[in-house]
Design a protein around this motif. Structure first.
Motif, PDB file in Angstrom:
ATOM      1  N   GLY A 217      49.026  39.153  40.991  1.00 44.02           N
ATOM      2  CA  GLY A 217      48.197  40.462  40.634  1.00 44.02           C
ATOM      3  C   GLY A 217      49.254  41.922  40.605  1.00 44.02           C
TER       4      GLY A 217
ATOM      5  N   GLN B 130      39.406  48.003  44.857  1.00 43.75           N
ATOM      6  CA  GLN B 130      39.789  47.529  43.638  1.00 43.75           C
ATOM      7  C   GLN B 130      39.583  48.795  42.696  1.00 43.75           C
TER       8      GLN B 130
ATOM      9  N   HIS C  52      43.142  39.681  42.717  1.00 48.98           N
ATOM     10  CA  HIS C  52      42.690  39.991  41.455  1.00 48.98           C
ATOM     11  C   HIS C  52      41.661  38.799  40.867  1.00 48.98           C
TER      12      HIS C  52
ATOM     13  N   HIS D 281      47.601  45.222  38.905  1.00 56.19           N
ATOM     14  CA  HIS D 281      46.444  44.667  38.033  1.00 56.19           C
ATOM     15  C   HIS D 281      45.002  45.513  38.694  1.00 56.19           C
TER      16      HIS D 281
ATOM     17  N   MET E  16      42.241  44.663  39.238  1.00 62.57           N
ATOM     18  CA  MET E  16      41.370  43.881  40.083  1.00 62.57           C
ATOM     19  C   MET E  16      42.001  43.706  41.464  1.00 62.57           C
TER      20      MET E  16
END
Length: 255
Positions: free
Chosen positions: A16, A127, A163, A200, A202
């Motif tokens: 991620g 996140q 993620h 990322h 997430m």
């Protein structure tokens, strides 16, 4: 692949995040630091669309003359001048996102996050996705580092592979309860000037403290796929600007 290796793409898909050491060479960083110092020092007369925030000097820490006004952050630095416009549509970074997410890439937003001397982070693990909802989680941030970042020197920490997992969040803060995080799994993203790290939307992460007398400066530009439709009402500068279509770059830098 346009610019990344298959191994780098696989690493991003698995973890991620992706660390790109030395993405900008010494000459590019010299100019970037010059332009960035101007952005920090000459705040008067700027467009009101550039939203500056400041940190009060912290007792026991020296002032960093590179950041004379202790600027903590800036939203929409992309509007500052042609240099900063060119910076976020650098074709090399667009190609990185094409390799990671596919042929149709849009801009999402741009901001500056600084850690002046004595800065302490008060936001827990989180996140970015809850703050930036889209129809698909096809977004990521590109963090460009202007100085060395390390443990207790402004470095971000991440949970690799997070993620791909689901986490509970605490009410409106969207932070993740401490007991849901295994900090033994965390990786501190120690970076050098000129490095870029892709994270990322997430991935579970948290910002680092800065217990040094040198400011740590980061430019954070976010990108997304055309297919990821905005659900949160993005009003940032150049939001949704098409950067690539059908595997070809369509945004061009100013000469």
């Amino acid at each position: 692949m346009h610019i990344l290796t298959k191994e780098q793409k696989a690493s991003f898909d698995r973890d991620g995040y992706l660390h790109l050491p030395g993405f900008y060479d010494e000459a590019a960083m010299k100019e970037m630091r010059k332009q960035f110092h101007d952005l920090l020092a000459n705040t008067e007369g700027r467009s009101a669309a550039l939203k500056y925030s400041y940190l009060d000097p912290v007792e026991g820490y020296e002032h960093d003359p590179y950041n004379p006004k202790n600027v903590r952050g800036i939203m929409d630095q992309t509007l500052a001048n042609d240099y900063w416009f060119n910076q976020f549509i650098d074709p090399r970074i667009i190609k990185v996102f094409m390799d990671l997410f596919g042929p149709n890439i849009d801009f999402h937003n741009g901001k500056v996050r600084n850690n002046p001397p004595g800065f302490t982070n008060d936001q827990s693990w989180h996140q970015d996705w809850p703050y930036e909802k889209h129809t698909k989680p096809e977004l990521a941030a590109a963090i460009t580092y202007l100085e060395e970042n390390g443990t207790d020197a402004g470095a971000t920490s991440v949970i690799p592979g997070s993620h791909l997992l689901e986490y509970p969040t605490l009410d409106e803060s969207h932070t993740i309860p401490d007991d849901a995080i295994d900090e033994d799994e965390a990786i501190t993203l120690e970076a050098e000037a000129g490095d870029v790290v892709i994270i990322h939307v997430m991935v579970v992460h948290t910002a680092g403290h800065n217990y040094t007398n040198t400011s740590r400066h980061k430019i954070i530009n976010e990108y997304k796929t055309q297919e990821a439709v905005d659900l949160w009402g993005n009003k940032c500068a150049f939001a949704g600007l098409p950067l690539s279509r059908n595997d070809k770059i369509v945004a061009h830098q100013i000469n």
